[in-house]
Motif scaffolding. Structure first.
Motif, PDB file in Angstrom:
ATOM      1  N   THR A  67       4.556   6.759  10.237  1.00 45.16           N
ATOM      2  CA  THR A  67       5.154   5.449   9.981  1.00 45.16           C
ATOM      3  C   THR A  67       6.038   5.016  11.153  1.00 45.16           C
ATOM      4  O   THR A  67       6.873   5.777  11.627  1.00 45.16           O
ATOM      5  CB  THR A  67       6.004   5.494   8.706  1.00 45.16           C
ATOM      6  OG1 THR A  67       5.208   5.994   7.639  1.00 45.16           O
ATOM      7  CG2 THR A  67       6.504   4.113   8.352  1.00 45.16           C
ATOM      8  N   SER A  68       5.812   3.809  11.627  1.00 46.04           N
ATOM      9  CA  SER A  68       6.564   3.201  12.741  1.00 46.04           C
ATOM     10  C   SER A  68       6.228   3.795  14.110  1.00 46.04           C
ATOM     11  O   SER A  68       6.911   3.496  15.087  1.00 46.04           O
ATOM     12  CB  SER A  68       8.079   3.261  12.503  1.00 46.04           C
ATOM     13  OG  SER A  68       8.450   2.271  11.566  1.00 46.04           O
TER      14      SER A  68
ATOM     15  N   TYR B  89       0.882  -1.165   0.000  1.00 46.14           N
ATOM     16  CA  TYR B  89       0.000   0.000   0.000  1.00 46.14           C
ATOM     17  C   TYR B  89       0.921   1.217   0.000  1.00 46.14           C
ATOM     18  O   TYR B  89       2.021   1.172   0.597  1.00 46.14           O
ATOM     19  CB  TYR B  89      -0.915  -0.014   1.231  1.00 46.14           C
ATOM     20  CG  TYR B  89      -2.217   0.714   1.015  1.00 46.14           C
ATOM     21  CD1 TYR B  89      -3.114   0.276   0.049  1.00 46.14           C
ATOM     22  CD2 TYR B  89      -2.544   1.855   1.755  1.00 46.14           C
ATOM     23  CE1 TYR B  89      -4.309   0.938  -0.171  1.00 46.14           C
ATOM     24  CE2 TYR B  89      -3.737   2.529   1.540  1.00 46.14           C
ATOM     25  CZ  TYR B  89      -4.614   2.064   0.566  1.00 46.14           C
ATOM     26  OH  TYR B  89      -5.783   2.734   0.336  1.00 46.14           O
TER      27      TYR B  89
ATOM     28  N   ASP C 176       2.769   1.508  13.064  1.00 38.65           N
ATOM     29  CA  ASP C 176       1.715   2.142  12.280  1.00 38.65           C
ATOM     30  C   ASP C 176       2.205   2.377  10.857  1.00 38.65           C
ATOM     31  O   ASP C 176       3.414   2.364  10.586  1.00 38.65           O
ATOM     32  CB  ASP C 176       1.326   3.473  12.932  1.00 38.65           C
ATOM     33  CG  ASP C 176      -0.108   3.885  12.594  1.00 38.65           C
ATOM     34  OD1 ASP C 176      -0.712   3.269  11.693  1.00 38.65           O
ATOM     35  OD2 ASP C 176      -0.626   4.822  13.237  1.00 38.65           O
ATOM     36  N   ALA C 177       1.263   2.578   9.950  1.00 37.36           N
ATOM     37  CA  ALA C 177       1.598   2.957   8.577  1.00 37.36           C
ATOM     38  C   ALA C 177       1.590   4.482   8.470  1.00 37.36           C
ATOM     39  O   ALA C 177       1.316   5.186   9.432  1.00 37.36           O
ATOM     40  CB  ALA C 177       0.580   2.344   7.619  1.00 37.36           C
TER      41      ALA C 177
ATOM     42  N   PHE D 186       4.786  10.399   5.867  1.00 42.08           N
ATOM     43  CA  PHE D 186       5.364   9.264   6.584  1.00 42.08           C
ATOM     44  C   PHE D 186       5.629   9.566   8.064  1.00 42.08           C
ATOM     45  O   PHE D 186       6.269   8.750   8.739  1.00 42.08           O
ATOM     46  CB  PHE D 186       6.672   8.830   5.920  1.00 42.08           C
ATOM     47  CG  PHE D 186       6.468   8.151   4.594  1.00 42.08           C
ATOM     48  CD1 PHE D 186       5.676   7.030   4.485  1.00 42.08           C
ATOM     49  CD2 PHE D 186       7.078   8.646   3.445  1.00 42.08           C
ATOM     50  CE1 PHE D 186       5.484   6.403   3.270  1.00 42.08           C
ATOM     51  CE2 PHE D 186       6.897   8.022   2.221  1.00 42.08           C
ATOM     52  CZ  PHE D 186       6.093   6.899   2.126  1.00 42.08           C
TER      53      PHE D 186
ATOM     54  N   ASP E 235       1.235   3.922   1.599  1.00 37.69           N
ATOM     55  CA  ASP E 235       1.707   4.528   2.854  1.00 37.69           C
ATOM     56  C   ASP E 235       2.532   3.547   3.692  1.00 37.69           C
ATOM     57  O   ASP E 235       2.864   3.837   4.843  1.00 37.69           O
ATOM     58  CB  ASP E 235       0.535   5.075   3.674  1.00 37.69           C
ATOM     59  CG  ASP E 235      -0.480   4.003   4.072  1.00 37.69           C
ATOM     60  OD1 ASP E 235      -0.218   2.814   3.788  1.00 37.69           O
ATOM     61  OD2 ASP E 235      -1.514   4.361   4.654  1.00 37.69           O
ATOM     62  N   LEU E 236       2.867   2.387   3.117  1.00 40.62           N
ATOM     63  CA  LEU E 236       3.684   1.398   3.811  1.00 40.62           C
ATOM     64  C   LEU E 236       4.982   1.237   3.013  1.00 40.62           C
ATOM     65  O   LEU E 236       5.071   0.406   2.100  1.00 40.62           O
ATOM     66  CB  LEU E 236       2.931   0.063   3.901  1.00 40.62           C
ATOM     67  CG  LEU E 236       3.458  -0.964   4.904  1.00 40.62           C
ATOM     68  CD1 LEU E 236       3.264  -0.471   6.336  1.00 40.62           C
ATOM     69  CD2 LEU E 236       2.746  -2.291   4.708  1.00 40.62           C
TER      70      LEU E 236
ATOM     71  N   GLN F 215       4.496  -4.828   7.002  1.00 42.20           N
ATOM     72  CA  GLN F 215       4.330  -4.223   8.328  1.00 42.20           C
ATOM     73  C   GLN F 215       4.954  -5.160   9.355  1.00 42.20           C
ATOM     74  O   GLN F 215       4.714  -6.373   9.325  1.00 42.20           O
ATOM     75  CB  GLN F 215       2.848  -4.007   8.652  1.00 42.20           C
ATOM     76  CG  GLN F 215       2.597  -3.390  10.028  1.00 42.20           C
ATOM     77  CD  GLN F 215       1.115  -3.374  10.400  1.00 42.20           C
ATOM     78  OE1 GLN F 215       0.371  -4.279  10.041  1.00 42.20           O
ATOM     79  NE2 GLN F 215       0.694  -2.347  11.104  1.00 42.20           N
TER      80      GLN F 215
END
Length: 481
Positions: free
Chosen positions: A147-148, A84, A127-128, A144, A86-87, A92
């Motif tokens: 992210t993480s 995806y 998290d994304a 981002f 945003d990943l 994940q």
């Protein structure tokens, strides 16, 4: 035919750590400029290796204990593969084979009584990012920052059967996690999100119906509306054949009040889970386990009972205080200093909560030092500062938690005057300035006294005992022929 709704929830909670789960980037990016809280590790750059944030494991264990879970003494991280935008790494890092906590139980209460909701598991994960759709440009931007950011996902068994039960369950989760100070749980900030898995079946049936998942619900009201809509849609499909129900993921449109199909619901096999070779298993020894267990807070219902029994507070006052661990800690600190539980509760409920509301702050955002508040309460109780001036000092204390209320009162002339000569002089001046009010009061008009009283209070800046001032003012008027 009568139907029952079967609901299971997947609740994603952002943990209140300072840094992200596998790197040292700040985990607090709400309101920040896009892509300003990122590094090569959380952006999924090749060659970057994750380092587990121990605080995340602490909080995962603590959350599990608060929800009556069994803590796995060896817990592992796994890769969940899907693509995806945003990943960035196209997988994940989560927990599948050995999550941090399993087999819990949360008790809820609705108008229909108490009910236990089983927790299947709590797992830690990253998290994304966030997709930002620009309708005017016809483009989608990726942020981002998130992210993480460390999450726990709390997966319930399908034990919920109504929107009211879901609301009670989410409220209970928020209360327990906030008490443990592991999470903010603020849906408006995105620090708590919910996926709803729902099906319907005839009453008394044991087989589950076709399940659909509604993703990323971010408000209680939206969740309740979505449950009611989906329940009606499923029943209509089963009874009237309006559509063929399939296992799928749907999104909720809060404006239209409808759900829309997103994709066919994946299974575990679609994600190709496998152990993350870059992260060693985390072994929780007895010392670590007992340290986290010892850090657990007193549960809300235990506090409530103690406040009513030990401190003789009314059930109403105790319940108000127990709405937030921050309120409880401030109250207990204040009470230790002022020595009066009822006074401390009154100040908390009438003045502290009022100030929080005026500043549009949640109760959990309270940073007021309880012992300092206790000093202020004692100043007012001892007759050194008037209650109105005490409220003024309290407002300043919200901006400066290290403020000494007595020193501030002295520096700003807010200490009640014990100079009887000054008070008498102010009373005589007020009487001389308004002979009509004096005549009206002597003629039986009680309200006329307030005009004179107000002048005296203004001149003394509220630094006097109101009851004593009123008595002295009436005595002075009665001495006039």
């Amino acid at each position: 035919m009568r139907y029952e709704t079967v609901i299971g929830l997947e609740v994603h909670v952002e943990l209140a750590t300072d840094s992200k789960i596998f790197c040292s980037c700040s985990a607090h990016s709400y309101g920040a400029e896009p892509n300003t809280h990122v590094c090569p590790a959380c952006c999924g750059m090749p060659g970057m290796l994750p380092i587990v944030n121990k605080r995340v494991v602490d909080f995962g264990m603590k959350a599990g204990m608060m929800l009556n879970c069994h803590i796995n003494r060896t817990t592992t991280f796994d890769k969940k593969s899907y693509y995806y935008p945003d990943l960035p790494a196209a997988f994940q890092t989560t927990q599948w084979f050995s999550p941090v906590a399993v087999n819990g139980l949360v008790e809820i209460e609705t108008k229909d009584g108490k009910k236990g909701i089983r927790i299947k598991q709590i797992h830690m994960e990253e998290d994304a990012g966030k997709l930002v759709h620009d309708i005017r440009e016809g483009t989608t931007h990726v942020d981002f920052n998130r992210t993480s950011v460390p999450l726990i996902e709390i997966v319930s068994q399908p034990d919920l059967s109504s929107a009211d039960e879901v609301e009670a369950y989410l409220d209970r989760l928020k209360t327990l996690l906030r008490y443990a100070r592991v999470a903010e749980c603020e849906m408006a900030h995105g620090t708590m999100r919910c996926d709803v898995n729902l099906s319907v079946r005839p009453e008394g049936a044991t087989e589950y119906g076709v399940r659909t998942e509604i993703k990323n619900m971010n408000s209680i009201e939206a969740i309740k509306r979505a449950i009611e809509y989906e329940t009606a849609r499923h029943i209509d499909a089963v009874e009237n054949g309006t559509e063929v129900l399939v296992q799928e993921t749907r999104r909720w449109d809060d404006i239209k009040g409808k759900s829309f199909a997103m994709r066919t619901k994946e299974t575990a096999g679609d994600y190709r889970y496998f152990p993350d070779p870059n992260i060693m298993p985390v072994v929780i020894d007895d010392t670590w386990f007992e340290k986290i267990k010892a850090s657990l807070p007193e549960f809300p219902e235990t506090k409530l009972a103690r406040y009513t029994e030990e401190y003789a507070l009314t059930e109403y006052d105790a319940k108000r205080l127990c709405e937030s661990i921050a309120l409880c800690e401030c109250f207990e600190g204040a009470m230790k200093v002022c020595g009066n539980a009822k006074d401390a509760a009154n100040w908390m409920i009438s003045d502290v909560m009022k100030t929080l509301n005026a500043r549009q702050m949640t109760y959990d955002m309270l940073k007021l030092n309880g012992e300092t508040l206790g000093k202020l309460i004692k100043l007012v109780a001892d007759g050194k500062v008037s209650r109105p001036n005490g409220r003024k000092i309290l407002d300043v204390m919200f901006d400066d938690s290290r403020l000494d209320p007595e020193a501030y009162a002295k520096e700003n002339s807010l200490i009640i005057s014990t100079d009887t000569g000054l008070v008498d002089k102010v009373i005589q001046a007020a009487i001389a300035s308004d002979p009509k009010a004096v005549a009206d009061f002597k003629g039986g008009k009680e309200k006329a006294l307030m005009a004179l009283f107000g002048k005296c209070m203004k001149e003394l800046r509220g630094n006097c005992n109101p009851q004593e001032l009123r008595t002295l003012l009436i005595d002075a008027i009665n001495k006039i022929d």
